[in-house]
Design an enzyme around this catalytic site. Structure first.
Site, short mmCIF file in Angstrom:
data_model
loop_
_atom_site.label_atom_id
_atom_site.label_comp_id
_atom_site.label_asym_id
_atom_site.label_seq_id
_atom_site.Cartn_x
_atom_site.Cartn_y
_atom_site.Cartn_z
N GLU A 87 -3.90 4.47 -13.61
CA GLU A 87 -3.14 4.07 -12.43
C GLU A 87 -4.09 4.00 -11.24
OE1 GLU A 87 -0.42 7.15 -11.39
OE2 GLU A 87 0.42 6.08 -9.67
N PRO A 93 3.54 -5.95 -6.83
CA PRO A 93 4.02 -6.70 -5.68
C PRO A 93 3.18 -6.53 -4.43
CG PRO A 93 5.50 -4.88 -6.19
CD PRO A 93 4.54 -5.01 -7.35
N ASN A 94 3.01 -7.65 -3.74
CA ASN A 94 2.33 -7.75 -2.44
C ASN A 94 0.81 -7.60 -2.52
OD1 ASN A 94 4.77 -8.06 -0.88
ND2 ASN A 94 5.20 -5.93 -1.39
N ARG A 112 -3.25 -8.32 4.31
CA ARG A 112 -2.14 -7.37 4.41
C ARG A 112 -2.63 -6.00 4.91
NH1 ARG A 112 0.28 -4.15 -0.81
NH2 ARG A 112 1.96 -3.13 0.31
N ASN A 146 -2.37 -1.30 -10.94
CA ASN A 146 -1.88 -0.91 -9.62
C ASN A 146 -0.46 -1.44 -9.51
OD1 ASN A 146 -1.20 -0.51 -6.96
ND2 ASN A 146 -3.17 -1.20 -6.15
N ALA A 182 4.37 -1.05 -4.92
CA ALA A 182 5.55 -0.25 -4.56
C ALA A 182 6.38 0.14 -5.79
CB ALA A 182 6.41 -1.02 -3.57
C1 DQA Z 1 -0.50 0.82 -3.28
C2 DQA Z 1 0.31 1.98 -2.67
C3 DQA Z 1 1.80 1.70 -2.73
O1 DQA Z 1 2.53 2.76 -2.14
C4 DQA Z 1 2.13 0.43 -1.97
O2 DQA Z 1 3.50 0.12 -2.08
C5 DQA Z 1 1.30 -0.72 -2.40
C6 DQA Z 1 -0.13 -0.50 -2.65
C7 DQA Z 1 -2.02 1.03 -3.09
O3 DQA Z 1 -2.77 0.33 -3.76
O4 DQA Z 1 -2.43 1.82 -2.25
O5 DQA Z 1 1.75 -1.85 -2.46
O6 DQA Z 1 -0.24 0.78 -4.68
#
Ligand code: DQA
Length: 146
Positions: free
Chosen positions: A98, A11-12, A19, A74, A77
Site C-alpha cells: 500500500e 481516484p484523483n 492537485r 495507492n 480516498a
Molecule cells: C493518498 C491519501 C488519501 O487519503 C487521499 O484520499 C488520496 C491520496 C496519498 O497518496 O497520500 O487521494 O492516497
C-alpha cells in the site's frame, strides 16, 4: 515465466502535478508510471500501470490481471472507504504494498483508517514519490526470493 507487477492508482491521482501540490508534490502520474516501469524493466520484470477514478474500474482491472505476481497500490480516498476493493485483492490473492504519497496520519482523522494496511505486506506512507520507488525495489527483491 517472466514476472509481472501491477501499478495501480485510485481516484484523483490522475491530477497529480496540479492537485494540492503542497501535499502531493509536483510529479505527474505519467512520470511516476514511467519511472517505476523503467525500474522493473531493468530487472526484466513486466509492469502494467493503470489509474481509475471509479471503484468498479479498479476492481475490474484487478480481476483482469489476476494472474500477476505483485501489486503496488495507492487506493487514494478508497483507502478509507472501500470494503469492495479490499475484497477484490483478497479474492485474487495477490501480494501487495500500500502506498501513500502523503503522511495520512498527520492529516484528518478520517484518513487514519485503512482497509488495506492489515492485509498488505507493508505500507509506504509520507515519502512522496520515493515511496513508489522504495515499494518497487522491495517488489523486485520479493520476486527474486519467490
Ligand atoms: C493518498 C491519501 C488519501 O487519503 C487521499 O484520499 C488520496 C491520496 C496519498 O497518496 O497520500 O487521494 O492516497
Amino acid at each position: 515465466m517472466p514476472k509481472k507487477v501491477l501499478l495501480l492508482n485510485g481516484p484523483n491521482l490522475n491530477l497529480l502535478g496540479t492537485r494540492e501540490t503542497s501535499i502531493y508534490g509536483t510529479a505527474t502520474l505519467p512520470a511516476i508510471e514511467q519511472n517505476i516501469t523503467e525500474i522493473f524493466k531493468q530487472q526484466q520484470i513486466e509492469c502494467a500501470a493503470f489509474q481509475s477514478n471509479s471503484e468498479g474500474g479498479l476492481i475490474d482491472w484487478l480481476h483482469t490481471h489476476r494472474e500477476s505476481n505483485f501489486l503496488l497500490f495507492n487506493p487514494g480516498a478508497y483507502t478509507h472507504t472501500s470494503v469492495a476493493l479490499r475484497d477484490a485483492i483478497l479474492g485474487i490473492k495477490i501480494p501487495f504494498i500500500e502506498i501513500h504519497l502523503s503522511n495520512v496520519f498527520k492529516r484528518e482523522p478520517f484518513r487514519h483508517h485503512s482497509y488495506f494496511s492489515d492485509i498488505a505486506i507493508g505500507s509506504v506512507i509520507g515519502l512522496g514519490l520515493y515511496g513508489y520507488e522504495a515499494a518497487a525495489r522491495y517488489a523486485i527483491d520479493y520476486l527474486q526470493r519467490s
